[in-house]
Design a protein around this motif. Structure first.
Motif: not given
Length: 87
Positions: A4, A7, A27, A30-31, A36, A38
């Motif tokens: 977590e 990033v 995206n 990352a999923k 996360k 950014r």
């Protein structure tokens, strides 16, 4: 480092034709990895782009290291590269 805390940063510009594809692949990766994302528009936040040594878009960084400059990697290549930087 815990997952977590990781990033994934994608550097974009409104005029960049490849940036939507880069955001999409970031995206998705990352999923899949549970980290996360950014998005940094380098026109709005040029200081952050300088810190990451980004001069062209799209560029992608994991945590504090830029791993792709001015390219859209495949999702598999992106995940492979991210894993080498977080594990």
């Amino acid at each position: 480092m815990k997952k977590e805390e990781n990033v994934l940063t994608v550097f974009t510009m409104p005029s960049c034709p490849n940036c939507p594809a880069a955001k999409k692949v970031c995206n998705e990766a990352a999923k899949e990895l549970g980290i996360k994302v950014r998005v940094v528009d380098i026109k709005e936040d040029f200081f952050t782009a300088l810190i990451y040594q980004v001069m062209e878009t799209p560029s992608i960084a994991i945590n504090d290291e830029t791993i792709f400059f001015s390219e859209v990697p495949s999702k598999q290549n992106l995940i492979k590269e991210i894993k080498t930087h977080i594990e």
